[in-house]
Scaffold this motif. Structure first.
Motif, PDB file in Angstrom:
ATOM      1  N   ASP A  95     -15.831  -8.135   1.757  1.00 34.11           N
ATOM      2  CA  ASP A  95     -15.100  -8.393   3.001  1.00 34.11           C
ATOM      3  C   ASP A  95     -15.563  -7.386   4.043  1.00 34.11           C
ATOM      4  O   ASP A  95     -15.426  -6.176   3.871  1.00 34.11           O
ATOM      5  CB  ASP A  95     -13.601  -8.258   2.754  1.00 34.11           C
ATOM      6  CG  ASP A  95     -12.801  -8.583   3.996  1.00 34.11           C
ATOM      7  OD1 ASP A  95     -12.803  -7.751   4.922  1.00 34.11           O
ATOM      8  OD2 ASP A  95     -12.184  -9.657   4.046  1.00 34.11           O
ATOM      9  N   ALA A  96     -16.128  -7.886   5.121  1.00 35.98           N
ATOM     10  CA  ALA A  96     -16.741  -7.013   6.138  1.00 35.98           C
ATOM     11  C   ALA A  96     -15.753  -6.030   6.741  1.00 35.98           C
ATOM     12  O   ALA A  96     -16.127  -4.902   7.069  1.00 35.98           O
ATOM     13  CB  ALA A  96     -17.381  -7.862   7.239  1.00 35.98           C
ATOM     14  N   SER A  97     -14.498  -6.423   6.857  1.00 37.69           N
ATOM     15  CA  SER A  97     -13.525  -5.523   7.470  1.00 37.69           C
ATOM     16  C   SER A  97     -13.287  -4.268   6.634  1.00 37.69           C
ATOM     17  O   SER A  97     -12.867  -3.246   7.168  1.00 37.69           O
ATOM     18  CB  SER A  97     -12.194  -6.246   7.704  1.00 37.69           C
ATOM     19  OG  SER A  97     -11.580  -6.569   6.478  1.00 37.69           O
ATOM     20  N   VAL A  98     -13.579  -4.329   5.351  1.00 38.91           N
ATOM     21  CA  VAL A  98     -13.404  -3.161   4.493  1.00 38.91           C
ATOM     22  C   VAL A  98     -14.751  -2.600   4.038  1.00 38.91           C
ATOM     23  O   VAL A  98     -14.988  -1.399   4.106  1.00 38.91           O
ATOM     24  CB  VAL A  98     -12.531  -3.505   3.268  1.00 38.91           C
ATOM     25  CG1 VAL A  98     -12.320  -2.275   2.395  1.00 38.91           C
ATOM     26  CG2 VAL A  98     -11.198  -4.064   3.715  1.00 38.91           C
ATOM     27  N   TYR A  99     -15.635  -3.477   3.589  1.00 38.82           N
ATOM     28  CA  TYR A  99     -16.945  -3.058   3.077  1.00 38.82           C
ATOM     29  C   TYR A  99     -17.694  -2.200   4.098  1.00 38.82           C
ATOM     30  O   TYR A  99     -18.156  -1.103   3.792  1.00 38.82           O
ATOM     31  CB  TYR A  99     -17.751  -4.301   2.700  1.00 38.82           C
ATOM     32  CG  TYR A  99     -19.121  -4.034   2.158  1.00 38.82           C
ATOM     33  CD1 TYR A  99     -19.294  -3.793   0.803  1.00 38.82           C
ATOM     34  CD2 TYR A  99     -20.240  -4.053   2.983  1.00 38.82           C
ATOM     35  CE1 TYR A  99     -20.560  -3.558   0.283  1.00 38.82           C
ATOM     36  CE2 TYR A  99     -21.501  -3.821   2.475  1.00 38.82           C
ATOM     37  CZ  TYR A  99     -21.660  -3.575   1.132  1.00 38.82           C
ATOM     38  OH  TYR A  99     -22.909  -3.350   0.632  1.00 38.82           O
ATOM     39  N   TRP A 117     -13.702   4.674  -0.531  1.00 30.55           N
ATOM     40  CA  TRP A 117     -13.134   3.385  -0.939  1.00 30.55           C
ATOM     41  C   TRP A 117     -11.613   3.464  -0.982  1.00 30.55           C
ATOM     42  O   TRP A 117     -10.921   2.615  -0.424  1.00 30.55           O
ATOM     43  CB  TRP A 117     -13.674   2.986  -2.319  1.00 30.55           C
ATOM     44  CG  TRP A 117     -13.140   1.674  -2.783  1.00 30.55           C
ATOM     45  CD1 TRP A 117     -13.671   0.442  -2.546  1.00 30.55           C
ATOM     46  CD2 TRP A 117     -11.947   1.444  -3.542  1.00 30.55           C
ATOM     47  NE1 TRP A 117     -12.883  -0.528  -3.125  1.00 30.55           N
ATOM     48  CE2 TRP A 117     -11.817   0.064  -3.731  1.00 30.55           C
ATOM     49  CE3 TRP A 117     -10.980   2.290  -4.071  1.00 30.55           C
ATOM     50  CZ2 TRP A 117     -10.771  -0.510  -4.435  1.00 30.55           C
ATOM     51  CZ3 TRP A 117      -9.920   1.730  -4.767  1.00 30.55           C
ATOM     52  CH2 TRP A 117      -9.830   0.346  -4.945  1.00 30.55           C
ATOM     53  N   ARG A 118     -11.098   4.484  -1.659  1.00 29.19           N
ATOM     54  CA  ARG A 118      -9.642   4.626  -1.808  1.00 29.19           C
ATOM     55  C   ARG A 118      -8.963   4.764  -0.437  1.00 29.19           C
ATOM     56  O   ARG A 118      -7.949   4.129  -0.164  1.00 29.19           O
ATOM     57  CB  ARG A 118      -9.324   5.837  -2.695  1.00 29.19           C
ATOM     58  CG  ARG A 118      -7.868   6.108  -2.884  1.00 29.19           C
ATOM     59  CD  ARG A 118      -7.227   5.032  -3.678  1.00 29.19           C
ATOM     60  NE  ARG A 118      -5.836   5.401  -3.912  1.00 29.19           N
ATOM     61  CZ  ARG A 118      -5.007   4.695  -4.608  1.00 29.19           C
ATOM     62  NH1 ARG A 118      -5.403   3.582  -5.164  1.00 29.19           N
ATOM     63  NH2 ARG A 118      -3.783   5.072  -4.767  1.00 29.19           N
ATOM     64  N   THR A 119      -9.540   5.580   0.436  1.00 26.42           N
ATOM     65  CA  THR A 119      -8.959   5.795   1.752  1.00 26.42           C
ATOM     66  C   THR A 119      -8.960   4.514   2.576  1.00 26.42           C
ATOM     67  O   THR A 119      -7.943   4.140   3.174  1.00 26.42           O
ATOM     68  CB  THR A 119      -9.733   6.906   2.505  1.00 26.42           C
ATOM     69  OG1 THR A 119      -9.658   8.110   1.726  1.00 26.42           O
ATOM     70  CG2 THR A 119      -9.160   7.161   3.875  1.00 26.42           C
ATOM     71  N   CYS A 120     -10.079   3.829   2.603  1.00 24.57           N
ATOM     72  CA  CYS A 120     -10.185   2.602   3.406  1.00 24.57           C
ATOM     73  C   CYS A 120      -9.287   1.495   2.872  1.00 24.57           C
ATOM     74  O   CYS A 120      -8.642   0.790   3.646  1.00 24.57           O
ATOM     75  CB  CYS A 120     -11.636   2.143   3.483  1.00 24.57           C
ATOM     76  SG  CYS A 120     -12.669   3.264   4.451  1.00 24.57           S
ATOM     77  N   TRP A 121      -9.215   1.323   1.551  1.00 20.40           N
ATOM     78  CA  TRP A 121      -8.345   0.291   0.989  1.00 20.40           C
ATOM     79  C   TRP A 121      -6.879   0.627   1.187  1.00 20.40           C
ATOM     80  O   TRP A 121      -6.055  -0.252   1.432  1.00 20.40           O
ATOM     81  CB  TRP A 121      -8.647   0.044  -0.484  1.00 20.40           C
ATOM     82  CG  TRP A 121      -9.623  -1.070  -0.649  1.00 20.40           C
ATOM     83  CD1 TRP A 121     -10.917  -0.966  -1.051  1.00 20.40           C
ATOM     84  CD2 TRP A 121      -9.413  -2.455  -0.361  1.00 20.40           C
ATOM     85  NE1 TRP A 121     -11.514  -2.213  -1.026  1.00 20.40           N
ATOM     86  CE2 TRP A 121     -10.606  -3.139  -0.625  1.00 20.40           C
ATOM     87  CE3 TRP A 121      -8.318  -3.180   0.089  1.00 20.40           C
ATOM     88  CZ2 TRP A 121     -10.746  -4.511  -0.448  1.00 20.40           C
ATOM     89  CZ3 TRP A 121      -8.459  -4.554   0.261  1.00 20.40           C
ATOM     90  CH2 TRP A 121      -9.659  -5.196  -0.013  1.00 20.40           C
ATOM     91  N   ALA A 127      -2.031  -1.817   6.600  1.00 19.84           N
ATOM     92  CA  ALA A 127      -2.089  -2.661   7.800  1.00 19.84           C
ATOM     93  C   ALA A 127      -1.734  -4.105   7.473  1.00 19.84           C
ATOM     94  O   ALA A 127      -1.098  -4.792   8.266  1.00 19.84           O
ATOM     95  CB  ALA A 127      -3.479  -2.594   8.424  1.00 19.84           C
ATOM     96  N   TRP A 128      -2.136  -4.599   6.302  1.00 19.48           N
ATOM     97  CA  TRP A 128      -1.863  -5.976   5.913  1.00 19.48           C
ATOM     98  C   TRP A 128      -0.431  -6.176   5.459  1.00 19.48           C
ATOM     99  O   TRP A 128       0.125  -7.251   5.612  1.00 19.48           O
ATOM    100  CB  TRP A 128      -2.776  -6.395   4.773  1.00 19.48           C
ATOM    101  CG  TRP A 128      -4.195  -6.630   5.177  1.00 19.48           C
ATOM    102  CD1 TRP A 128      -4.706  -6.671   6.435  1.00 19.48           C
ATOM    103  CD2 TRP A 128      -5.299  -6.851   4.309  1.00 19.48           C
ATOM    104  NE1 TRP A 128      -6.053  -6.896   6.396  1.00 19.48           N
ATOM    105  CE2 TRP A 128      -6.446  -7.006   5.115  1.00 19.48           C
ATOM    106  CE3 TRP A 128      -5.430  -6.919   2.927  1.00 19.48           C
ATOM    107  CZ2 TRP A 128      -7.700  -7.243   4.577  1.00 19.48           C
ATOM    108  CZ3 TRP A 128      -6.685  -7.144   2.397  1.00 19.48           C
ATOM    109  CH2 TRP A 128      -7.805  -7.316   3.214  1.00 19.48           C
TER     110      TRP A 128
END
Length: 142
Positions: A95-99, A117-121, A127-128
């Motif tokens: 998923d481009a918004s996270v990857y 990875w952990r921080t971004c997810w 947000a979701w």
């Protein structure tokens, strides 16, 4: 001497929670014990950034292979519909918004891929969460 087999009497147990699918399930149940996974931030040098991006890429590919194996077993044992959840998870890997955000985080903050990875997810799930239904929000793993 008399031989006897000792067998525990099966008891019906009812579990209340958030179902993954509608209906009744009969069979073994596995208890999921949610615990916080601590991911340590590790600072990397500018020279290590490319290697860390490659490490992230390898982790994504390894996760895809694992999901493919799990999906195959699920398809064989449970059917196509049950296996489709793993395809959704596989799509989330790219998923481009996270990857893209993870790659950018590694480059900008010069940190290890697992921490990025952990921080971004964690930020993405926060947000979701308000936009999801109460059932989905309570089932979100992060």
């Amino acid at each position: 001497m008399e031989q006897r087999s000792i067998r525990a009497e099966a008891q019906e147990r009812i579990f209340v929670g958030i179902p993954a699918a509608p209906g009744i399930a009969i069979g073994p149940a596995y208890l999921f014990n949610k615990r916080e996974v601590v991911v340590e931030a590790r600072r990397i040098s500018e020279a290590e950034v490319e290697a860390e991006l490659e490490r992230f890429e390898q982790a994504v590919q390894r996760a895809e292979r694992d999901l493919d194996k799990i999906s195959s077993v699920a398809r064989e044992k449970l059917g196509e519909e049950s296996a489709s959840v793993f395809e959704a998870q596989r799509l989330m890997l790219h998923d481009a918004s996270v990857y893209d955000r993870i790659r950018e985080y590694i480059q900008t903050h010069r940190c290890n891929a697992d921490y990025a990875w952990r921080t971004c997810w964690t930020n993405t799930s926060a947000a979701w969460r308000p936009a999801t239904t109460p059932t989905c929000a309570s089932a979100w793993p992060i």
